[in-house]
Design a protein around this motif. Structure first.
Motif, PDB file in Angstrom:
ATOM      1  N   ILE A   1      59.631 -21.913 -47.832  1.00 53.25           N
ATOM      2  CA  ILE A   1      58.195 -21.770 -47.580  1.00 53.25           C
ATOM      3  C   ILE A   1      57.808 -20.351 -47.970  1.00 53.25           C
ATOM      4  O   ILE A   1      58.419 -19.386 -47.501  1.00 53.25           O
ATOM      5  CB  ILE A   1      57.849 -22.031 -46.104  1.00 53.25           C
ATOM      6  N   ARG A   2      56.828 -20.239 -48.814  1.00 52.85           N
ATOM      7  CA  ARG A   2      56.393 -18.926 -49.290  1.00 52.85           C
ATOM      8  C   ARG A   2      54.955 -18.686 -48.875  1.00 52.85           C
ATOM      9  O   ARG A   2      54.121 -19.588 -48.960  1.00 52.85           O
ATOM     10  CB  ARG A   2      56.518 -18.869 -50.812  1.00 52.85           C
ATOM     11  N   THR A   3      54.668 -17.478 -48.434  1.00 49.64           N
ATOM     12  CA  THR A   3      53.314 -17.133 -48.031  1.00 49.64           C
ATOM     13  C   THR A   3      52.916 -15.806 -48.674  1.00 49.64           C
ATOM     14  O   THR A   3      53.766 -14.951 -48.953  1.00 49.64           O
ATOM     15  CB  THR A   3      53.189 -17.026 -46.497  1.00 49.64           C
ATOM     16  N   SER A   4      51.639 -15.652 -48.896  1.00 53.34           N
ATOM     17  CA  SER A   4      51.130 -14.394 -49.447  1.00 53.34           C
ATOM     18  C   SER A   4      50.915 -13.343 -48.354  1.00 53.34           C
ATOM     19  O   SER A   4      50.632 -12.184 -48.655  1.00 53.34           O
ATOM     20  CB  SER A   4      49.809 -14.644 -50.190  1.00 53.34           C
ATOM     21  N   LEU A   5      51.050 -13.743 -47.099  1.00 48.45           N
ATOM     22  CA  LEU A   5      50.878 -12.798 -45.997  1.00 48.45           C
ATOM     23  C   LEU A   5      52.100 -11.888 -45.883  1.00 48.45           C
ATOM     24  O   LEU A   5      53.227 -12.309 -46.162  1.00 48.45           O
ATOM     25  CB  LEU A   5      50.675 -13.551 -44.679  1.00 48.45           C
ATOM     26  N   SER A   6      51.865 -10.690 -45.449  1.00 46.65           N
ATOM     27  CA  SER A   6      52.974  -9.748 -45.260  1.00 46.65           C
ATOM     28  C   SER A   6      53.701 -10.070 -43.960  1.00 46.65           C
ATOM     29  O   SER A   6      53.189 -10.783 -43.095  1.00 46.65           O
ATOM     30  CB  SER A   6      52.444  -8.317 -45.221  1.00 46.65           C
ATOM     31  N   ALA A   7      54.900  -9.515 -43.821  1.00 46.70           N
ATOM     32  CA  ALA A   7      55.696  -9.740 -42.605  1.00 46.70           C
ATOM     33  C   ALA A   7      54.995  -9.194 -41.373  1.00 46.70           C
ATOM     34  O   ALA A   7      55.226  -9.671 -40.261  1.00 46.70           O
ATOM     35  CB  ALA A   7      57.070  -9.099 -42.763  1.00 46.70           C
TER      36      ALA A   7
ATOM     37  N   ASN B   1      58.676 -14.892 -40.093  1.00 51.53           N
ATOM     38  CA  ASN B   1      59.281 -16.104 -40.649  1.00 51.53           C
ATOM     39  C   ASN B   1      59.008 -17.310 -39.755  1.00 51.53           C
ATOM     40  O   ASN B   1      58.659 -18.394 -40.225  1.00 51.53           O
ATOM     41  CB  ASN B   1      60.795 -15.911 -40.807  1.00 51.53           C
ATOM     42  N   GLU B   2      59.192 -17.109 -38.454  1.00 55.56           N
ATOM     43  CA  GLU B   2      58.999 -18.205 -37.506  1.00 55.56           C
ATOM     44  C   GLU B   2      57.549 -18.674 -37.484  1.00 55.56           C
ATOM     45  O   GLU B   2      57.265 -19.874 -37.466  1.00 55.56           O
ATOM     46  CB  GLU B   2      59.444 -17.762 -36.115  1.00 55.56           C
TER      47      GLU B   2
ATOM     48  N   CYS C   1      53.200 -22.537 -38.828  1.00 53.57           N
ATOM     49  CA  CYS C   1      51.923 -22.861 -39.486  1.00 53.57           C
ATOM     50  C   CYS C   1      52.099 -23.989 -40.499  1.00 53.57           C
ATOM     51  O   CYS C   1      51.261 -24.876 -40.607  1.00 53.57           O
ATOM     52  CB  CYS C   1      51.367 -21.623 -40.178  1.00 53.57           C
ATOM     53  N   TYR C   2      53.215 -23.937 -41.233  1.00 51.46           N
ATOM     54  CA  TYR C   2      53.483 -24.996 -42.214  1.00 51.46           C
ATOM     55  C   TYR C   2      53.624 -26.354 -41.523  1.00 51.46           C
ATOM     56  O   TYR C   2      53.064 -27.358 -41.970  1.00 51.46           O
ATOM     57  CB  TYR C   2      54.746 -24.674 -43.003  1.00 51.46           C
ATOM     58  N   LYS C   3      54.382 -26.387 -40.427  1.00 50.73           N
ATOM     59  CA  LYS C   3      54.578 -27.652 -39.719  1.00 50.73           C
ATOM     60  C   LYS C   3      53.283 -28.117 -39.057  1.00 50.73           C
ATOM     61  O   LYS C   3      53.118 -29.288 -38.741  1.00 50.73           O
ATOM     62  CB  LYS C   3      55.698 -27.507 -38.683  1.00 50.73           C
ATOM     63  N   GLY C   4      52.349 -27.176 -38.858  1.00 50.99           N
ATOM     64  CA  GLY C   4      51.048 -27.552 -38.315  1.00 50.99           C
ATOM     65  C   GLY C   4      50.211 -28.381 -39.269  1.00 50.99           C
ATOM     66  O   GLY C   4      49.165 -28.908 -38.877  1.00 50.99           O
ATOM     67  N   LEU C   5      50.664 -28.508 -40.522  1.00 49.43           N
ATOM     68  CA  LEU C   5      49.939 -29.348 -41.478  1.00 49.43           C
ATOM     69  C   LEU C   5      49.878 -30.801 -41.012  1.00 49.43           C
ATOM     70  O   LEU C   5      48.988 -31.545 -41.419  1.00 49.43           O
ATOM     71  CB  LEU C   5      50.610 -29.281 -42.862  1.00 49.43           C
ATOM     72  N   ALA C   6      50.821 -31.200 -40.166  1.00 49.30           N
ATOM     73  CA  ALA C   6      50.803 -32.571 -39.647  1.00 49.30           C
ATOM     74  C   ALA C   6      49.506 -32.829 -38.890  1.00 49.30           C
ATOM     75  O   ALA C   6      48.941 -33.922 -38.955  1.00 49.30           O
ATOM     76  CB  ALA C   6      52.009 -32.806 -38.739  1.00 49.30           C
ATOM     77  N   ALA C   7      49.031 -31.814 -38.161  1.00 44.70           N
ATOM     78  CA  ALA C   7      47.771 -31.967 -37.432  1.00 44.70           C
ATOM     79  C   ALA C   7      46.600 -32.124 -38.402  1.00 44.70           C
ATOM     80  O   ALA C   7      45.668 -32.887 -38.148  1.00 44.70           O
ATOM     81  CB  ALA C   7      47.550 -30.760 -36.519  1.00 44.70           C
ATOM     82  N   VAL C   8      46.659 -31.413 -39.515  1.00 42.93           N
ATOM     83  CA  VAL C   8      45.610 -31.540 -40.532  1.00 42.93           C
ATOM     84  C   VAL C   8      45.611 -32.943 -41.125  1.00 42.93           C
ATOM     85  O   VAL C   8      44.558 -33.552 -41.333  1.00 42.93           O
ATOM     86  CB  VAL C   8      45.814 -30.488 -41.643  1.00 42.93           C
ATOM     87  N   GLU C   9      46.804 -33.478 -41.381  1.00 45.68           N
ATOM     88  CA  GLU C   9      46.903 -34.823 -41.946  1.00 45.68           C
ATOM     89  C   GLU C   9      46.384 -35.876 -40.966  1.00 45.68           C
ATOM     90  O   GLU C   9      45.727 -36.841 -41.362  1.00 45.68           O
ATOM     91  CB  GLU C   9      48.354 -35.109 -42.331  1.00 45.68           C
ATOM     92  N   ARG C  10      46.684 -35.694 -39.668  1.00 48.27           N
ATOM     93  CA  ARG C  10      46.161 -36.628 -38.665  1.00 48.27           C
ATOM     94  C   ARG C  10      44.637 -36.540 -38.606  1.00 48.27           C
ATOM     95  O   ARG C  10      43.957 -37.564 -38.485  1.00 48.27           O
ATOM     96  CB  ARG C  10      46.761 -36.312 -37.288  1.00 48.27           C
ATOM     97  N   ALA C  11      44.111 -35.320 -38.698  1.00 49.26           N
ATOM     98  CA  ALA C  11      42.663 -35.148 -38.673  1.00 49.26           C
ATOM     99  C   ALA C  11      42.022 -35.816 -39.891  1.00 49.26           C
ATOM    100  O   ALA C  11      40.986 -36.465 -39.781  1.00 49.26           O
ATOM    101  CB  ALA C  11      42.314 -33.665 -38.635  1.00 49.26           C
ATOM    102  N   PHE C  12      42.657 -35.667 -41.038  1.00 49.01           N
ATOM    103  CA  PHE C  12      42.122 -36.268 -42.268  1.00 49.01           C
ATOM    104  C   PHE C  12      42.127 -37.788 -42.172  1.00 49.01           C
ATOM    105  O   PHE C  12      41.176 -38.459 -42.598  1.00 49.01           O
ATOM    106  CB  PHE C  12      42.958 -35.802 -43.459  1.00 49.01           C
ATOM    107  N   ARG C  13      43.208 -38.352 -41.580  1.00 49.80           N
ATOM    108  CA  ARG C  13      43.273 -39.806 -41.418  1.00 49.80           C
ATOM    109  C   ARG C  13      42.190 -40.280 -40.455  1.00 49.80           C
ATOM    110  O   ARG C  13      41.529 -41.294 -40.698  1.00 49.80           O
ATOM    111  CB  ARG C  13      44.658 -40.194 -40.903  1.00 49.80           C
ATOM    112  N   SER C  14      41.984 -39.537 -39.354  1.00 45.91           N
ATOM    113  CA  SER C  14      40.926 -39.885 -38.407  1.00 45.91           C
ATOM    114  C   SER C  14      39.554 -39.776 -39.072  1.00 45.91           C
ATOM    115  O   SER C  14      38.686 -40.618 -38.873  1.00 45.91           O
ATOM    116  CB  SER C  14      40.994 -38.945 -37.196  1.00 45.91           C
ATOM    117  N   PHE C  15      39.418 -38.738 -39.867  1.00 39.48           N
ATOM    118  CA  PHE C  15      38.148 -38.488 -40.554  1.00 39.48           C
ATOM    119  C   PHE C  15      37.822 -39.597 -41.546  1.00 39.48           C
ATOM    120  O   PHE C  15      36.681 -40.049 -41.656  1.00 39.48           O
ATOM    121  CB  PHE C  15      38.259 -37.133 -41.263  1.00 39.48           C
TER     122      PHE C  15
END
Length: 250
Positions: free
Chosen positions: A88-94, A99-100, A105-119
């Motif tokens: 996982i690569r991010t443009s944000l600095s340390a 890292n954690e 944040c990456y694993k939080g994409l699941a919430a975005v996908e659920r929201a999109f399906r609901s939407f």
């Protein structure tokens, strides 16, 4: 954990595929009506490899009257070396994202996908859009976004009487690592197991709770030449829902 699971699945798929390939070999060697023809053999092999998804790990030899195969062990080892690894690569600095936190944040994409399906389909059904002018399409999508924003706040407030996990802090504490599967808090697990809230109410999904609340009606009454409005008395569950939403029931 992910490495072990991928290794297990690969071995099971390879073994199952080898069993099917052996059946094709036997079909080309049988005495009665043997499987003949390079094209027919290739079609049979291609069909079973398409279902197993591990065809890249086999070296095949198809001829007019015979068929043979062997594992491509070099290819298998090359894939296995990456089991359990992802980048996982991010443009944000340390300083701004550890890292954690980046993984979280990456694993939080699941919430975005659920929201999109609901939407799109489950709750708001943004499609199909029966508009043709660009401004009207944008207005339609904006209204759906605002509706989902209201739904998000409602779910958060109503979590104690929904199957939703209301104790995310405890749920996070149950995880051994940020890369481990998301677990539910003990309170949410108990609620799901008993199908009852701590207050004794039947646990609802967001959709079933809305259907229950929809039974509250406003009636136009007439009595002695006078007309007035009367709202049906809410049940204890409905009253609790309005309390969680901090809204008056009448």
């Amino acid at each position: 954990m992910l490495a072990d699971e991928r290794k297990r699945k690969r071995q099971e798929l390879l073994a199952a595929t080898e069993k099917k390939l052996a059946e094709v070999v036997a079909a080309t060697q049988r005495s009665k009506q043997p499987l003949r023809g390079e094209q027919k053999i290739a079609l049979r092999v291609g069909k079973l490899l398409g279902s197993s998804k591990v065809g890249k790990h086999f070296q095949l030899r198809i001829e007019e009257n015979c068929f043979s195969w062997q594992r491509d062990q070099e290819n298998i080892d090359r894939e296995a070396a990456l089991d359990g690894i992802y980048v996982i690569r991010t443009s944000l600095s340390a300083e701004h994202s550890s890292n954690e936190e980046t993984v979280r944040c990456y694993k939080g994409l699941a919430a975005v996908e659920r929201a999109f399906r609901s939407f799109k389909s489950v709750d708001l059904k943004v499609r199909p859009i029966h508009h043709h002018l660009a401004d009207r399409v944008r207005a339609h999508v904006l209204l759906c976004m605002l509706a989902y924003y209201v739904e998000w706040h409602m779910r958060k407030a109503l979590a104690p009487i929904l199957f939703d996990d209301e104790d995310r802090v405890a749920a996070e504490a149950e995880r051994d690592s940020v890369v481990a599967p998301v677990s539910r808090s003990p309170k949410a697990q108990r609620k799901a197991r008993r199908k009852r809230t701590e207050e004794g109410f039947a646990v609802h999904s967001f959709q079933t709770l809305l259907r229950d609340l929809a039974t509250i009606t406003k009636n136009q009454m007439q009595m002695g030449g006078q007309s007035f409005e009367m709202i049906t008395a809410p049940t204890e569950l409905q009253q609790r829902a309005f309390e969680l939403l901090e809204l008056p029931c009448r």
